[in-house]
Structures are given as C-alpha cells and as structure tokens.
Scaffold this active site. Structure first.
Site, short mmCIF file in Angstrom:
data_model
loop_
_atom_site.label_atom_id
_atom_site.label_comp_id
_atom_site.label_asym_id
_atom_site.label_seq_id
_atom_site.Cartn_x
_atom_site.Cartn_y
_atom_site.Cartn_z
N ARG A 83 -8.81 -1.40 -1.41
CA ARG A 83 -9.12 -0.81 -0.10
C ARG A 83 -9.85 0.53 -0.24
NH1 ARG A 83 -3.15 -2.41 2.32
NH2 ARG A 83 -3.75 -4.35 3.34
N HIS A 139 -4.48 -8.83 2.60
CA HIS A 139 -3.05 -8.71 2.94
C HIS A 139 -2.27 -9.01 1.67
CE1 HIS A 139 0.91 -9.34 4.59
NE2 HIS A 139 0.95 -10.44 3.85
N ARG A 159 0.39 -4.92 -4.52
CA ARG A 159 0.33 -3.87 -3.49
C ARG A 159 -0.41 -2.64 -4.04
NH1 ARG A 159 1.69 -4.56 2.00
NH2 ARG A 159 2.32 -2.40 2.13
N THR A 196 -2.26 0.68 3.41
CA THR A 196 -2.83 -0.02 4.58
C THR A 196 -4.15 0.56 5.09
OG1 THR A 196 -0.54 -0.44 5.24
CG2 THR A 196 -2.24 -0.82 6.90
N ASN A 252 -9.10 -4.01 6.54
CA ASN A 252 -8.69 -3.48 5.23
C ASN A 252 -8.68 -4.53 4.11
OD1 ASN A 252 -6.47 -4.84 6.13
ND2 ASN A 252 -5.07 -3.09 6.10
P1 TYD Z 1 1.20 -3.14 8.03
O1 TYD Z 1 2.19 -4.26 7.86
O2 TYD Z 1 1.72 -1.79 8.38
O3 TYD Z 1 0.29 -2.96 6.71
P2 TYD Z 1 -0.01 -3.86 5.41
O4 TYD Z 1 -1.07 -4.83 5.83
O5 TYD Z 1 -0.49 -2.88 4.38
O6 TYD Z 1 1.29 -4.51 5.01
O7 TYD Z 1 0.15 -3.53 9.13
C1 TYD Z 1 -0.34 -4.83 9.27
C2 TYD Z 1 -1.79 -4.77 9.66
O8 TYD Z 1 -1.95 -4.16 10.95
C3 TYD Z 1 -2.67 -3.94 8.75
O9 TYD Z 1 -3.06 -4.63 7.59
C4 TYD Z 1 -3.83 -3.57 9.64
C5 TYD Z 1 -3.22 -3.53 11.03
N1 TYD Z 1 -3.03 -2.15 11.52
C6 TYD Z 1 -3.89 -1.67 12.51
O10 TYD Z 1 -4.80 -2.39 12.95
N2 TYD Z 1 -3.71 -0.41 12.98
C7 TYD Z 1 -2.73 0.42 12.50
O11 TYD Z 1 -2.60 1.57 12.95
C8 TYD Z 1 -1.86 -0.08 11.46
C9 TYD Z 1 -0.80 0.79 10.88
C10 TYD Z 1 -2.04 -1.38 11.02
#
Ligand code: TYD
Length: 195
Positions: free
Chosen positions: A140, A163, A123, A129, A160
């Site tokens: 990222r 995952h 992470r 994110t 981004n």
């Molecule tokens: P999240 O689980 O909050 O993040 P991570 O991938 O870091 O665990 O969100 C899942 C995915 O949702 C994130 O990778 C990209 C997308 N996302 C958006 O498209 N818009 C947003 O505002 C957020 C917070 C996430």
C-alpha cells in the site's frame, strides 16, 4: 512442529490492484518472503458476495465508522457537513456500501497464502489500511495514495489495493467463505522453505 509452516491466510487483490497491473508485483512480494500461494483465482464478485465478506455486526460497522471519523477529527473537517451525520454506525454503514460498489467495479484475485506466520506476514507486507499512512516498502505504501478525506467527499471507499485477513480466525472464515470448505487448496513443497 511443521504445522507452524502450514498457517494459512486469505489475500485478495482489489479492483485498483488488478487495474493498475499489480497482480504480478503483489504475488512476487508474497513469494519472495518465503510464503507460498496454495490457491489462486481471478473472478468477478457479486454485491451479495462482497456483502457476505465484510462483517455485518454493528460493533464492526461502528468501528469502521470510528476509524473514518478519526480522519475527520485529525483534519478538522465537520462530518455532518460532508456526510450528513456524525454517528459512527451511520458512517460505518455508508463506508460498507461504498466498499460493495468498489469491490464489484472490476475483477478481483483471491488467494490462499501459506507459511510461517502467514497472517501477520501478509498484513505486514500489505501495510496499514490507509495508503497515506503506509510505510514505503509495503504494497500500500509503494503503490497507492488515498485517504478517507478524499474518498468520502467522492462518496467511495478508500482504494488500498489488497485485502488481507487480520487474525487466524478471520483467515479461516474468509478462506471458507471464498474457497468453500473443500476449496481447491494445493499442497506442494517450496524449495529452500519446506526442505
Ligand atoms: P478495515 O477492516 O479497517 O481495514 P483493512 O482492510 O486493513 O482490514 O477496513 C476495511 C476497508 O474499509 C478498508 O480496506 C478500506 C475501507 N475504509 C474506508 O473506505 N474508509 C475508512 O476510513 C476506513 C478506515 C476503511
């Protein structure tokens, strides 16, 4: 105490990571932090698979909506005007649907990463994110620039690159989901790390 070195996490390179030619760079950053790749595969995901990967419970979906809404508040943009609703669950559902489109738009690379504090380390290496908030030195932060403001206007998820599982419990679930219970996970010793 060697089990501390056996912690596993799930890491997936998303379509933009593959299409920007970052597979090698991402693997390099994992390996250079003394973590080892114990399973890896490129594949094309189906919408059903991606839908199964992201949680379906309303708490998770509302939280995703909340995170999206916080960017609207920050930049003083009216979500009702842009998205037709200000409801966190409804917005969460929209983002979830965009995620399915995004994650099926090109091949993905799925991996199991093993090592000391693998979940937290991966992470940290990935960065937070939202790319525009990710520090330089993270995957990222170094290789992407996107935000929900632009993404939502274009009706797509934030791009981004990767995952990574957030907790050990999520990692266990995601490894089983993407590699099966008896998935092709390998056992080998890394020089300088395991001996
Ligand atoms: P999240 O689980 O909050 O993040 P991570 O991938 O870091 O665990 O969100 C899942 C995915 O949702 C994130 O990778 C990209 C997308 N996302 C958006 O498209 N818009 C947003 O505002 C957020 C917070 C996430």
């Amino acid at each position: 105490m060697s089990h501390f070195k056996e912690e596993k996490t799930f890491l997936m390179i998303k379509p933009d990571g593959v299409q920007k030619g970052l597979i090698g760079e991402i693997i390099k950053r994992i390996e250079q932090r003394d973590l080892k790749i114990v399973a890896i595969e490129m594949f094309q995901a189906t919408p059903e698979q991606v839908s199964g990967h992201y949680p379906k419970d309303e708490v998770w979906i509302s939280r995703l909506g909340d995170k999206t809404l916080s960017t609207y508040t920050k930049y003083n943009i009216d979500p009702i005007k842009e998205l037709g609703t200000g409801n966190n669950l409804e917005i969460g559902k929209m983002v979830r649907a965009w995620l399915i489109d995004y994650m099926t738009s090109a091949p993905l690379v799925r991996m199991v990463v093993q090592g000391l504090h693998a979940v937290d380390m991966v992470r940290k290496i990935a960065g937070p994110t939202l790319p525009y908030l990710a520090d330089m030195g993270t995957i990222r932060g170094d290789f992407s620039n996107d935000s929900p403001i632009l993404g939502n206007i274009e009706k797509r998820a934030v791009m981004n690159l990767v995952h990574a599982s957030e907790t050990a419990e999520e990692a266990k679930h995601e490894i089983e989901f993407w590699f099966g219970q008896k998935g092709n996970i390998f056992d080998y010793k890394r020089f300088g790390v395991d001996r």
